[in-house]
Design an enzyme around this catalytic site. Structure first.
Site, PDB file in Angstrom:
ATOM      1  N   SER A 150       1.111  -1.122  -0.137  1.00 16.14           N
ATOM      2  CA  SER A 150       0.275   0.146  -0.077  1.00 16.14           C
ATOM      3  C   SER A 150       0.691   1.418  -0.048  1.00 16.14           C
ATOM      4  CB  SER A 150      -0.842   0.412   1.160  1.00 16.14           C
ATOM      5  OG  SER A 150      -1.327   2.017   1.076  1.00 16.14           O
ATOM      6  N   TYR A 183      -0.975  -0.944  10.154  1.00 14.08           N
ATOM      7  CA  TYR A 183      -0.913  -1.128   8.909  1.00 14.08           C
ATOM      8  C   TYR A 183      -0.123  -1.117   7.846  1.00 14.08           C
ATOM      9  CZ  TYR A 183      -4.019  -1.481   4.302  1.00 14.08           C
ATOM     10  OH  TYR A 183      -4.667  -1.563   2.947  1.00 14.08           O
ATOM     11  N   LYS A 205       2.222  -2.934   6.041  1.00 12.64           N
ATOM     12  CA  LYS A 205       2.395  -2.728   4.411  1.00 12.64           C
ATOM     13  C   LYS A 205       4.270  -3.055   4.491  1.00 12.64           C
ATOM     14  CE  LYS A 205      -1.711  -4.210   3.012  1.00 12.64           C
ATOM     15  NZ  LYS A 205      -1.768  -4.941   2.357  1.00 12.64           N
TER      16      LYS A 205
HETATM   17  P1  NAP Z   1     -12.124  -5.847   1.445  1.00 10.90           P
HETATM   18  O1  NAP Z   1     -12.581  -5.353   0.219  1.00 10.90           O
HETATM   19  O2  NAP Z   1     -11.812  -5.923   2.821  1.00 10.90           O
HETATM   20  O3  NAP Z   1     -11.454  -7.626   0.887  1.00 10.90           O
HETATM   21  C1  NAP Z   1     -10.445  -8.345   2.024  1.00 10.90           C
HETATM   22  C2  NAP Z   1     -11.113  -9.310   1.957  1.00 10.90           C
HETATM   23  O4  NAP Z   1      -9.544 -10.148   2.558  1.00 10.90           O
HETATM   24  C3  NAP Z   1     -12.162 -10.430   1.514  1.00 10.90           C
HETATM   25  O5  NAP Z   1     -12.097 -11.554   0.558  1.00 10.90           O
HETATM   26  C4  NAP Z   1     -11.421 -10.988   2.850  1.00 10.90           C
HETATM   27  O6  NAP Z   1     -12.737 -12.098   3.248  1.00 10.90           O
HETATM   28  C5  NAP Z   1     -10.019 -11.418   2.918  1.00 10.90           C
HETATM   29  N1  NAP Z   1      -9.556 -11.563   4.443  1.00 10.90           N
HETATM   30  C6  NAP Z   1      -9.411 -11.395   5.100  1.00 10.90           C
HETATM   31  N2  NAP Z   1      -8.630 -11.340   6.179  1.00 10.90           N
HETATM   32  C7  NAP Z   1      -8.231 -12.413   6.133  1.00 10.90           C
HETATM   33  C8  NAP Z   1      -7.500 -13.748   6.414  1.00 10.90           C
HETATM   34  N3  NAP Z   1      -7.232 -13.883   7.420  1.00 10.90           N
HETATM   35  N4  NAP Z   1      -7.815 -14.842   5.769  1.00 10.90           N
HETATM   36  C9  NAP Z   1      -7.656 -14.871   4.194  1.00 10.90           C
HETATM   37  N5  NAP Z   1      -8.853 -14.011   3.223  1.00 10.90           N
HETATM   38  C10 NAP Z   1      -9.055 -12.778   4.545  1.00 10.90           C
HETATM   39  O7  NAP Z   1     -10.057  -6.048   0.932  1.00 10.90           O
HETATM   40  P2  NAP Z   1      -9.789  -4.709  -0.742  1.00 10.90           P
HETATM   41  O8  NAP Z   1     -10.122  -3.096  -0.402  1.00 10.90           O
HETATM   42  O9  NAP Z   1      -9.960  -5.793  -1.396  1.00 10.90           O
HETATM   43  O10 NAP Z   1      -8.089  -4.800   0.040  1.00 10.90           O
HETATM   44  C11 NAP Z   1      -7.144  -5.702  -0.470  1.00 10.90           C
HETATM   45  C12 NAP Z   1      -6.071  -5.428  -0.113  1.00 10.90           C
HETATM   46  O11 NAP Z   1      -5.079  -4.725  -0.907  1.00 10.90           O
HETATM   47  C13 NAP Z   1      -5.781  -5.822   1.045  1.00 10.90           C
HETATM   48  O12 NAP Z   1      -4.582  -6.222   1.839  1.00 10.90           O
HETATM   49  C14 NAP Z   1      -5.752  -4.221   1.577  1.00 10.90           C
HETATM   50  O13 NAP Z   1      -4.326  -3.373   2.349  1.00 10.90           O
HETATM   51  C15 NAP Z   1      -4.501  -3.898  -0.042  1.00 10.90           C
HETATM   52  N6  NAP Z   1      -4.612  -2.274  -0.198  1.00 10.90           N
HETATM   53  C16 NAP Z   1      -6.467  -1.864  -0.849  1.00 10.90           C
HETATM   54  C17 NAP Z   1      -6.157  -0.385  -0.151  1.00 10.90           C
HETATM   55  C18 NAP Z   1      -7.962   0.399  -1.070  1.00 10.90           C
HETATM   56  O14 NAP Z   1      -7.995   0.873  -0.583  1.00 10.90           O
HETATM   57  N7  NAP Z   1      -9.121  -0.426  -0.614  1.00 10.90           N
HETATM   58  C19 NAP Z   1      -5.393   0.242  -0.843  1.00 10.90           C
HETATM   59  C20 NAP Z   1      -4.426   0.024  -0.274  1.00 10.90           C
HETATM   60  C21 NAP Z   1      -4.278  -1.859  -0.144  1.00 10.90           C
HETATM   61  P3  NAP Z   1     -13.951 -12.436   4.565  1.00 10.90           P
HETATM   62  O15 NAP Z   1     -14.669 -11.350   4.280  1.00 10.90           O
HETATM   63  O16 NAP Z   1     -14.517 -13.813   3.933  1.00 10.90           O
HETATM   64  O17 NAP Z   1     -12.600 -12.818   5.630  1.00 10.90           O
END
Ligand code: NAP
Length: 252
Positions: A147, A160, A164
């Protein structure tokens, strides 16, 4: 080989952690469109994960695979089940992530550890599970979802940001360990992406982010997924140890 052939993932088997929603779901879809067989990992969202599998445009095969990536035994089972059903994993996307925000002086040890466990230990555990097979085959690609926060830090997100930033160190170390055996390891560093994770952003925080983002908008999950698919493909054959920003210029 044409650029179209170089971005094809035909014959590849991908495991995407946390693919029931958001960036992981978009990544599963793009990898399947490029021809890969895809395992959609999730922790609790079984119905969501099964719906993702149903929606995949893949003749190559797809499955939902439950497991908490932070748990060593479950991480092992996720990889084993994927191998048994789809074959040897050639692409691993460490995407599963959570947030537990708060200022350090009020942050509990549980919230610090939980974020490190899913976001960082999970990536280590799955990478360890696939490492031997990839190195033996002298090919493979691992993509870690870091991130912009891991590069810049953020008040209220020390756990976080630490996770990251740790992923960046993990990426570079794995790239050095596995490069001589033909395995590439890279990271992407998205800015703010329209997913459940950012849906609770207060209006003033959102406005501040937009002011500081030269492209003036948040990213769509597919814009992150496309870069992940590129890094997984033969078109990125000479890229390893890289951290690619996908942040609309926020981190400039
Ligand atoms: P999200 O919509 O909250 O989805 C998170 C996913 O991770 C869900 O499928 C969840 O499944 C799964 N998950 C969480 N804990 C888990 C575990 N212990 N084992 C297996 N699966 C798990 O998040 P997102 O925004 O798509 O983010 C995805 C990645 O991108 C993350 O690493 C996040 O830090 C990174 N990121 C996001 C952003 C942003 O702005 N959104 C920016 C930079 C980086 P369940 O619901 O089944 O738990």
């Amino acid at each position: 080989m044409s650029i179209f052939e170089k971005t094809s993932l035909k014959g590849q088997v991908a495991l995407v952690s946390g693919a029931s929603r958001g960036i992981g779901r978009a990544t599963a879809r793009v990898l399947a469109q490029a021809g890969a067989a895809v395992a959609v990992n999730y922790r609790c969202g079984r119905q969501e994960a099964e719906a993702v599998v149903e929606s995949l445009d893949s003749g190559a095969g797809a499955m939902a695979v439950q497991g908490d990536v932070a748990d060593p035994e479950q991480a092992h089972t996720v990889v084993e089940r994927t191998r048994e059903t789809l074959g040897r994993i050639t692409i691993l996307v460490n995407n599963a992530g959570i947030t537990r925000d708060g200022l350090v002086m009020r942050m509990s040890v549980e919230d610090f550890d939980a974020v490190l466990a899913t976001n960082l230990r999970g990536a280590f555990l799955l990478s360890r599970e696939v490492a031997r097979g990839m190195m033996k085959a002298r090919s493979g690609a691992i993509i870690n979802v870091s991130s912009v926060i891991g590069r810049r830090g953020n008040a209220g997100q020390a756990n976080y940001a630490a996770a990251k930033a740790g992923l960046i160190g993990l990426t570079k170390s794995l790239a050095r360990e596995m490069g001589p055996r033909g395995v590439r390891v890279n990271a992407v560093a998205p800015g703010y992406v329209v997913t459940d994770m950012t849906s609770g952003l207060p209006d003033d925080a959102r406005e501040k982010i937009l002011e500081n983002t030269p492209l003036g908008r948040l990213a769509e999950p597919e814009e992150v997924a496309g870069v992940i698919a590129f890094l997984a493909s033969p078109a990125a054959a000479y890229i390893t140890g890289a951290v690619i920003p996908i942040d609309g210029g926020l981190g400039v």
